[in-house]
Enzyme design. Structure first.
Site, PDB file in Angstrom:
ATOM      1  CG  HIS A 126      -0.179   0.113   2.526  1.00 34.95           C
ATOM      2  ND1 HIS A 126       0.190  -0.334   3.545  1.00 34.95           N
ATOM      3  CD2 HIS A 126       0.744   1.170   2.875  1.00 34.95           C
ATOM      4  CE1 HIS A 126       0.408  -0.067   4.348  1.00 34.95           C
ATOM      5  NE2 HIS A 126       0.844   1.398   4.486  1.00 34.95           N
ATOM      6  CG  HIS A 134      -0.055   4.644   8.141  1.00 31.72           C
ATOM      7  ND1 HIS A 134      -1.457   3.352   7.375  1.00 31.72           N
ATOM      8  CD2 HIS A 134       1.019   4.074   7.567  1.00 31.72           C
ATOM      9  CE1 HIS A 134      -1.131   2.534   6.471  1.00 31.72           C
ATOM     10  NE2 HIS A 134       0.284   2.899   6.248  1.00 31.72           N
ATOM     11  CG  HIS A 159       7.662   1.392   2.906  1.00 31.79           C
ATOM     12  ND1 HIS A 159       7.450  -0.277   2.989  1.00 31.79           N
ATOM     13  CD2 HIS A 159       7.117   2.452   2.583  1.00 31.79           C
ATOM     14  CE1 HIS A 159       6.214  -0.008   3.606  1.00 31.79           C
ATOM     15  NE2 HIS A 159       6.267   0.891   3.960  1.00 31.79           N
ATOM     16  CD  GLU A 217       3.803  -0.607   6.717  1.00 30.29           C
ATOM     17  OE1 GLU A 217       3.801   0.213   6.408  1.00 30.29           O
ATOM     18  OE2 GLU A 217       3.750  -1.286   5.080  1.00 30.29           O
TER      19      GLU A 217
HETATM   20  C1  DHB Z   1       4.735   5.490   1.464  1.00 29.26           C
HETATM   21  C2  DHB Z   1       4.463   4.030   2.216  1.00 29.26           C
HETATM   22  C3  DHB Z   1       3.622   3.630   3.015  1.00 29.26           C
HETATM   23  O1  DHB Z   1       3.240   2.435   3.105  1.00 29.26           O
HETATM   24  C4  DHB Z   1       3.267   4.877   3.892  1.00 29.26           C
HETATM   25  O2  DHB Z   1       2.663   4.869   4.826  1.00 29.26           O
HETATM   26  C5  DHB Z   1       3.543   5.798   3.509  1.00 29.26           C
HETATM   27  C6  DHB Z   1       4.275   6.737   2.684  1.00 29.26           C
HETATM   28  C7  DHB Z   1       5.663   6.001   0.640  1.00 29.26           C
HETATM   29  O3  DHB Z   1       6.768   5.171  -0.018  1.00 29.26           O
HETATM   30  O4  DHB Z   1       5.049   7.337   0.511  1.00 29.26           O
HETATM   31 FE    FE Z   2       2.436   2.080   5.506  1.00 30.56          FE
END
Ligand code: DHB
Ligand code: FE
Length: 288
Positions: free
Chosen positions: A12, A59, A197, A244
């Site tokens: 996501h 979040h 990420h 995650e």
């Molecule tokens: C991004 C990814 C995420 O899972 C999130 O919750 C907020 C930002 C991103 O890659 O910008």
């Molecule tokens: Fe996220």
């Protein structure tokens, strides 16, 4: 009897939701991301479930540092989309399935997993972006998601977060719970978030393709080995938000091969970097 027919895994990213909502999906940056979901949208139409059990993380929309449930099941009749950053997305409200959700809560708690029962909650991009990727933009004439959704929120934001092993075991308990529901329902379980990420600090933007693809391989062929990956490996290899990925293990633990059935069919596999700061990974596994 209800049964789990398939599991879906997808990252996501809030910017993906914004790209859809602002009509940017055909822009050169976004086009390769959405191309990876063309198959999936048709697949979902051809394999329409009666209910989606959607594992995701909140979040700081429904929960915050004031209250941090490790595992929270949404038992409400409906859930309102809300979000940070770009504001609430213009997507349909999420219709729940209170009967099945309450049954799963009852069964899973009796199997010794202490779920938090949530009768009122808003849902953010963690839940709506996977729905958008898989369903596309619902038409104005029938502005609704294709079926009811049971939101299942996992704390992967504030430590201590649950281990991959705990998530995998929980998936097994969810499968048992679904199979003891006495209505004939086809249930899909979705594991979302990830892949690599890291959103902050000197390593922001970290992407590890090798780790991500090895994780996909393991998740398909040896999920117990994927479940044994310790937290520190996710963080070190896939970045702080790479954690995650433990949510994918809940969905994987609910597949029939884990309970002695046949190995699932890999209906679709996709990987692309980057989308915003994130690697996008996606799998569809069908129970035979
Ligand atoms: C991004 C990814 C995420 O899972 C999130 O919750 C907020 C930002 C991103 O890659 O910008
Ligand atoms: Fe996220």
């Amino acid at each position: 009897m209800a049964r789990i027919t398939a599991s879906v895994y997808t990252s996501h990213v809030p910017a993906i939701g914004a790209a859809i909502d602002l009509g940017k999906t055909q822009e050169p940056y976004w086009q390769p991301v959405f191309k990876g979901y063309e198959f999936s949208k048709q697949w979902l139409k051809d394999n329409k479930p009666d209910v989606i059990f959607l594992v995701y993380n909140d979040h700081a929309t429904a929960f915050s540092l004031e209250m941090i449930p490790t595992f929270a099941i949404g038992t409400a009749a409906e859930f309102t989309p809300a979000d940070e950053g770009w504001g609430p997305r213009p997507v349909p409200k999420v219709i729940g399935h209170p009967e099945l959700a309450s049954h799963i809560a009852q069964s899973v708690i009796q199997q010794d997993f202490d779920l938090t029962i949530v009768n009122k909650m808003d849902v953010d991009h963690g839940l709506t972006v996977p729905l958008s990727l898989m369903c596309g933009q619902p038409p104005k004439t029938n502005f609704a998601w294709p079926c009811p959704v049971i939101p299942f929120a996992v704390n992967v934001v504030q430590y201590p977060v649950p281990s991959g092993k705990r998530c995998f075991e929980l998936g097994k308990a969810i499968r048992k719970a679904v199979e003891s529901f006495d209505q004939d329902l086809k249930v899909q379980i979705w594991g979302t978030g990830g892949m690599s990420h890291q959103l902050q600090g000197p390593r922001a933007g970290l992407i590890n393709k090798e780790f991500d693809n090895a994780f996909l391989d393991k998740l398909i062929a040896d999920p117990a080995a994927a479940a044994a990956i310790p937290h520190i490996d996710y963080v070190r290899e896939a970045g702080s938000e790479g954690i995650e990925l433990v949510m994918w293990l809940i969905a994987r633990g609910a597949m029939s091969d884990v309970a002695g059935g046949a190995a699932p069919k890999v209906a679709h596999r996709f990987y692309h970097v980057p989308a915003s700061n994130t690697a996008v990974g996606h799998l569809i596994l069908e129970n035979k």
